[in-house]
Design an enzyme around this catalytic site. Sequence first.
Site, PDB file in Angstrom:
ATOM      1  N   ARG A   1       0.865  -1.307   0.098  1.00 50.31           N
ATOM      2  CA  ARG A   1       0.097  -0.024  -0.005  1.00 50.31           C
ATOM      3  C   ARG A   1       0.829   1.075   0.000  1.00 50.31           C
ATOM      4  O   ARG A   1       1.357   1.471   0.947  1.00 50.31           O
ATOM      5  CB  ARG A   1      -0.966  -0.006   1.316  1.00 50.31           C
ATOM      6  CG  ARG A   1      -1.606   1.321   1.699  1.00 50.31           C
ATOM      7  CD  ARG A   1      -2.945   1.237   2.498  1.00 50.31           C
ATOM      8  NE  ARG A   1      -2.432   0.467   3.766  1.00 50.31           N
ATOM      9  CZ  ARG A   1      -1.647   1.265   4.774  1.00 50.31           C
ATOM     10  NH1 ARG A   1      -1.307   2.685   4.349  1.00 50.31           N
ATOM     11  NH2 ARG A   1      -1.464   0.832   5.769  1.00 50.31           N
TER      12      ARG A   1
ATOM     13  N   HIS B   1      -3.720   4.162   4.572  1.00 51.73           N
ATOM     14  CA  HIS B   1      -4.615   3.181   4.748  1.00 51.73           C
ATOM     15  C   HIS B   1      -6.249   3.958   4.331  1.00 51.73           C
ATOM     16  O   HIS B   1      -6.781   3.322   3.479  1.00 51.73           O
ATOM     17  CB  HIS B   1      -4.827   2.870   6.388  1.00 51.73           C
ATOM     18  CG  HIS B   1      -6.040   2.153   6.489  1.00 51.73           C
ATOM     19  ND1 HIS B   1      -6.043   0.603   6.273  1.00 51.73           N
ATOM     20  CD2 HIS B   1      -7.162   2.110   7.164  1.00 51.73           C
ATOM     21  CE1 HIS B   1      -7.290  -0.032   6.489  1.00 51.73           C
ATOM     22  NE2 HIS B   1      -8.163   0.898   7.114  1.00 51.73           N
TER      23      HIS B   1
ATOM     24  N   TYR C   1       4.314   5.469  11.153  1.00 51.69           N
ATOM     25  CA  TYR C   1       4.557   4.221  11.594  1.00 51.69           C
ATOM     26  C   TYR C   1       5.434   3.457  10.534  1.00 51.69           C
ATOM     27  O   TYR C   1       5.753   2.384  10.665  1.00 51.69           O
ATOM     28  CB  TYR C   1       3.339   3.420  11.667  1.00 51.69           C
ATOM     29  CG  TYR C   1       2.249   3.613  10.562  1.00 51.69           C
ATOM     30  CD1 TYR C   1       2.407   2.477   9.593  1.00 51.69           C
ATOM     31  CD2 TYR C   1       1.239   4.370  10.647  1.00 51.69           C
ATOM     32  CE1 TYR C   1       1.538   2.659   8.569  1.00 51.69           C
ATOM     33  CE2 TYR C   1       0.168   4.460   9.665  1.00 51.69           C
ATOM     34  CZ  TYR C   1       0.142   3.590   8.567  1.00 51.69           C
ATOM     35  OH  TYR C   1      -0.468   3.479   7.545  1.00 51.69           O
TER      36      TYR C   1
END
Length: 408
Positions: free
Chosen positions: A301, A305, A314
């Site tokens: 990805r 998200h 992160y």
Amino acid sequence: MTVESTAARKPRRSAGTKSAASASTTGTKSAASKRAGAAAKKSPGAMGGEPELVQLLTPEGERVQDATYDPYVADITSEELRGLYRDMVLSRRFDAEATSLQRQGELGLWASMLGQEAAQIGSGRATRDDDYVFPTYREHGVAWCRGVDPTNLLGMFRGVNNGGWDPNSNNFHLYTIVIGSQTLHATGYAMGVAKDGADSAVIAYFGDGASSQGDVLEAFNFGAVYNAPVVFFCQNNQWAISEPTERQMRVPLYQRAQGFGFPGVRVDGNDVLASLAVTRWALERARSGEGPTLVEAFTYRMGAHTTSDDPTKYRADEEREAWEAKDPILRLRTYLEAANHADEGFFAELEAESETLGKRVREAVRAMPDPDSLAIFEHAYADGHALVDEERAQFAAYQASFVDEGGN
């Protein structure tokens, strides 16, 4: 072909719909079942480092051979290869436009598919018209393959419809927001297909995070026990929001299928040819009565998200940069150019088509009405409730406080 006709048409029987070998509905072993053992043996091994996976196009755009899966793309034409590239480019443009529209306040939220185009287009084009697809909420490329108008997806994320399309018109179910529940729906539908004696198949999409949900594991068990004609297609983009896969599982994801008694295969999810071939193989198994398959498309990805997420908190920039070098669209373009499957005229025409699509999407969204903010109170209780009525009145008064005397 115009963008408008593309969005309105039924899914085309092109690169993803011609099977390399027709599935038999008799009791004899099909070609797919004979290949199943070889596929399971050659699937990836241990977690960590660069995983072993099914690959037909390297990140550098070089075509490599695979004895098991080459037959499933042996008949692919230059036109079909260009079609796969076109699908990926246009679905990425649509996705980028949707992200921009959300940033401009036109959509409530958007779940980008950036980086996952090959897994979605390859698997989507592997389906037949009579197969049934159960998506999550990020399968915009698969929706494109099934002929769903992209503006319907945006209407849902704007809050003005509940999906906007008839699932039975395209055999493409409405987006499912509840994580993993669509795998049970898909399995139940597949069990019904088998009882009806049809030779079609069902494919259920979900992510690596959803693979830890109880609904998904329950679907695996039902699918195996009832030998349902279902393909479980997991897009492992390696991040369940902010959780990396190593915090979710101790073995490679595709190996979970072994515990339920059916094959699992890991495919390079940034390789549209491999995604097409492996999904064709799995769907052929399903149609010929060989039961479920778990396909793990190992991809990444590239974006957030959803638009409410900040991935820089992160994961490292170096990780994204390493995966950008494996970009699925650039990979196929390199191959098309090197093998003389496409010329500059094709790419220029596609760029113009991409601009047309972007303009159409923007205009369609901005022409949509604002969502009815009081509608959320309508179906909280079947017969109404005094507290809900009170809350509705309070919220209406709150909204009215933002309107000035001029009605603005």
